[in-house]
Design an enzyme around this catalytic site. Structure first.
Site: not given
Ligand SMILES: *Cc1c(COP(=O)(O)O)cnc(C)c1O
Length: 489
Positions: A113
């Site tokens: 993120k």
């Molecule tokens: C948010 C997240 C995901 C999922 O990603 P999306 O873009 O919501 O599909 C997968 N793995 C981790 C560690 C995340 O923080």
């Protein structure tokens, strides 16, 4: 370049407006009117550029109302070694022939993120300036664990902003919770919700379109925006690492320019894999995009049958950031495939009945899922084979990739998108390696993980367990609006 709403064909705005609003007034998401293209020559020319420079190039195709100077300011401020532990920003680990691990977790919160949330505050404050908007921005976030902390880190003490984060009380890892409740900053608010992520997301989404709350905000010279991947400013930075990693693999002689590369993405809200779709549509030679789910496999079923049905049991898994039954960003793919009228009626059907049917015209996306046992086995097998320890979300992707490969016989080179450091999910990762760690303490097990993996505990989480707890709020799922109103006072 203009942006349209996924639900209303009369909406047409520039990117600064899309980013500052977060979501369209009709409840739809902003999508680019046309997907821009990138040629092989342009890809090749990015080879000797830094990650920040590559990012500025990609953004110049999407955020055409931003000046070059503004894009350089945003990208250089976000993607540097003060914020990321590695100069490459996104690191590629070579595993075995034709298989690569794209590590997207070298930022300040150890999850992917950060790739978007380190730059979003710059996009947002720049967009507000461009539009000559003087209101304070209130960022509302629903998090399945990683977005909350990454948004808090991105927005803490950013002038002219206030940030409010809601997370499911029992739906995040010990480490994720600790990261959020210890957050410092003068403009940060955090609250646990007695419910799951979908409850948090639905509660927050409702507030965005609530007329009375909006009026109250306007009276106080404030406006809402979103740091969730429903905001285009969250999604567009994710396109960059698909472009950049392709360029890097060519540069390293792993691929010939034009050669196809598959990707497998551990998926929750469908943001990350959608960014891969945009990169592919731009002309980056990506092949299959494999959408990996855990046992909350609403997406796997949808991709394989065309029926999206959220009326099913919800499971809390060892990959909590993927425990989602309403994948918001799928709406963008639906709009690109079927247009606004169809998308609007599908979303209405989802709201009303929890189910919709759509024709899937995009055949390059495959859906696979992994059970909890398969996820644990993937961590252990992979460690035994390569010495590399991956986190639980990445393990879902790896297990899905193995299934895909067995079913299809497809031997195209593959990037496994690694979305979190194993240190964010230490307990499950260690338990997967050896059941004797199952009763251990997540923080105490860090030393064992360090010894086994040979990778040091990332600086941002060293000593986290000793930091003071600053946020103790808990609310019922129907109280989210009241909590927000209270914070606004
Ligand atoms: C948010 C997240 C995901 C999922 O990603 P999306 O873009 O919501 O599909 C997968 N793995 C981790 C560690 C995340 O923080």
């Amino acid at each position: 370049m203009y942006y349209k709403s996924t639900r209303d064909s009369s909406v047409r705005v520039e990117s600064a407006v899309a980013i500052s609003q977060g979501i369209s007034a009709d409840g739809g998401l902003f999508v680019p009117e046309q997907i821009p293209s990138i040629t092989k020559e342009e890809l090749a020319a990015l080879a000797d550029k830094t990650y920040a420079q590559r990012a500025a190039f990609v953004f110049s195709r999407y955020l055409t109302d931003f000046t070059e100077a503004e894009l350089v300011y945003c990208t250089e401020s976000a993607y540097n070694t003060k914020r990321f532990e590695t100069e490459n920003i996104a690191e590629i680990a070579h595993l075995f022939e034709g298989t690569y691990m794209l590590e997207l977790w070298h930022g300040p919160t150890c999850a992917f993120k950060d790739m978007a949330l380190q730059i979003l505050p710059y996009f947002l404050t720049t967009a507000m300036k461009k539009l000559q908007l003087k209101e304070k921005i209130v960022i509302l976030v629903a998090t399945s664990g990683d977005t909350g902390k990454a948004a808090l880190e991105g927005f803490k003490d950013v002038e002219g902003t206030e940030i409010m984060v809601f997370y499911p009380e029992d739906g995040v890892s010990d480490m994720q919770k600790r990261q959020m409740v210890t957050q410092e900053g003068s403009n940060v608010n955090v609250c646990a919700v007695k419910g799951n992520f979908d409850d948090c997301q639905s509660g927050v989404k409702k507030i965005f379109t609530d007329k009375t709350v909006k009026e109250e905000l306007a009276a106080g010279n404030m406006r809402f925006s979103s740091a969730n991947s429903i905001n285009w400013g969250r999604l567009v930075p994710q396109i960059v690492y698909y472009v950049s990693s392709y360029v890097t693999l060519v540069q390293q002689g792993e691929l010939k320019m034009g050669e196809t590369l598959n990707v497998v993405v551990p998926t929750g809200n469908f943001g990350n894999i959608l960014a891969a779709y945009y990169a592919k549509q731009m002309g980056v030679p990506l092949g299959k995009l494999i959408c990996a789910s855990n046992i909350n496999k609403v997406l796997t079923d949808f991709i394989n049958t065309g029926v999206y049905n959220r009326n099913r049991e919800f499971y809390a898994t060892c990959s909590p950031s993927m425990d989602i039954l309403i994948s918001s960003n799928l709406e963008r793919l639906l709009a690109h495939m079927g247009g606004q009228a169809a998308t609007k009626s599908e979303m209405e059907s989802l709201n009303r009945d929890g189910v919709y049917h759509a024709e899937i015209t995009e055949k390059k996306i495959s859906g696979e899922y992994a059970t909890e046992a398969e996820t644990f086995a993937a961590i252990k097998d992979f460690y035994e084979k390569t010495g590399y320890v991956m986190d639980t979300h990445t393990a879902v992707a790896y297990a899905a990739y193995q299934k895909y490969k067995a079913e299809s016989g497809d031997n195209t080179p593959m990037v496994i998108v690694s979305t979190a450091s194993p240190y964010k999910f230490t307990k499950d990762v260690m338990t997967a390696l050896d059941a004797k760690y199952a009763d251990g303490d997540a923080f105490a097990l860090q030393a064992d993980l360090e010894r086994i993996s040979g990778v040091a505990v990332p600086a941002p989480i060293v000593g986290l367990e000793h930091r003071p707890i600053l946020h103790k709020n808990v609310c019922e799922k129907n109280e989210i609006k009241d909590v927000v109103k209270n914070w606004l006072k």
